[in-house]
Enzyme design. Structure first.
Site, PDB file in Angstrom:
ATOM      1  N   LEU A 164       1.138  -1.081   0.277  1.00 65.13           N
ATOM      2  CA  LEU A 164      -0.523  -0.461   0.050  1.00 65.13           C
ATOM      3  C   LEU A 164       0.846   1.609  -0.143  1.00 65.13           C
ATOM      4  O   LEU A 164       1.238   1.987   0.983  1.00 65.13           O
ATOM      5  CB  LEU A 164      -0.983  -0.271   0.956  1.00 65.13           C
ATOM      6  CG  LEU A 164      -2.087  -0.305   1.287  1.00 65.13           C
ATOM      7  CD1 LEU A 164      -2.981  -0.631   2.277  1.00 65.13           C
ATOM      8  CD2 LEU A 164      -3.136  -0.818  -0.227  1.00 65.13           C
ATOM      9  N   HIS A 165       1.712   1.254  -0.982  1.00 60.62           N
ATOM     10  CA  HIS A 165       2.353   2.968  -1.404  1.00 60.62           C
ATOM     11  C   HIS A 165       0.947   4.453  -1.856  1.00 60.62           C
ATOM     12  O   HIS A 165       0.017   3.521  -1.168  1.00 60.62           O
ATOM     13  CB  HIS A 165       3.196   2.797  -2.076  1.00 60.62           C
ATOM     14  CG  HIS A 165       2.792   2.636  -3.536  1.00 60.62           C
ATOM     15  ND1 HIS A 165       2.237   3.415  -4.879  1.00 60.62           N
ATOM     16  CD2 HIS A 165       2.477   1.286  -4.431  1.00 60.62           C
ATOM     17  CE1 HIS A 165       1.987   2.765  -5.841  1.00 60.62           C
ATOM     18  NE2 HIS A 165       1.429   1.659  -5.916  1.00 60.62           N
ATOM     19  N   ALA A 166       1.923   5.651  -1.629  1.00 54.30           N
ATOM     20  CA  ALA A 166       1.028   6.476  -1.940  1.00 54.30           C
ATOM     21  C   ALA A 166      -0.274   6.319  -2.564  1.00 54.30           C
ATOM     22  O   ALA A 166      -1.216   7.094  -2.254  1.00 54.30           O
ATOM     23  CB  ALA A 166       2.071   7.729  -1.619  1.00 54.30           C
ATOM     24  N   PRO A 204      -2.098   4.077  -4.314  1.00 52.74           N
ATOM     25  CA  PRO A 204      -3.187   3.360  -3.793  1.00 52.74           C
ATOM     26  C   PRO A 204      -3.474   3.930  -2.553  1.00 52.74           C
ATOM     27  O   PRO A 204      -5.336   3.511  -2.282  1.00 52.74           O
ATOM     28  CB  PRO A 204      -3.182   2.118  -3.585  1.00 52.74           C
ATOM     29  CG  PRO A 204      -1.617   2.080  -4.452  1.00 52.74           C
ATOM     30  CD  PRO A 204      -1.368   3.457  -4.524  1.00 52.74           C
ATOM     31  N   THR A 205      -2.582   3.874  -1.852  1.00 52.43           N
ATOM     32  CA  THR A 205      -2.917   4.052  -0.314  1.00 52.43           C
ATOM     33  C   THR A 205      -4.513   5.549  -0.555  1.00 52.43           C
ATOM     34  O   THR A 205      -5.785   5.697   0.268  1.00 52.43           O
ATOM     35  CB  THR A 205      -2.324   5.062   0.667  1.00 52.43           C
ATOM     36  OG1 THR A 205      -1.307   3.683   1.004  1.00 52.43           O
ATOM     37  CG2 THR A 205      -2.631   5.557   1.708  1.00 52.43           C
TER      38      THR A 205
END
Length: 88
Positions: A14-16, A18-19
């Protein structure tokens, strides 16, 4: 309350990006929505909270919604998980 587990499939976890998509998707719901990972629980409406967990690829998270629009909130999370190829 509705809880659902997801296995994160994205290679970067969960990187920037998709978060941000997840947080934006749920921010308008009235329900309390949380994400739990390795025993830590954060508000899914907080990008900083979610990013602080460092959710890795191949791990399992639990998302819970509690409130009047909880079913719609989980349905929206399902849609984002699918559209962003994040998890199943």
């Amino acid at each position: 309350m509705i809880e659902k587990q997801y296995t994160i499939l994205g290679t970067a976890g969960l990187h920037a990006r998709p978060t941000s998509a997840l947080v934006s998707a749920v921010s308008s719901f009235k329900s309390d929505i949380t994400l739990e990972y390795v025993g830590k629980k954060v508000n899914l409406k907080s990008i900083l909270g979610v990013m602080s967990l460092g959710v890795a690829s191949g791990t399992t998270i639990t998302i819970a919604a509690d409130g009047e629009d909880e079913a719609d909130a989980i349905a929206k999370v399902d849609a984002i998980m699918e559209s962003e190829d994040l998890g199943k």
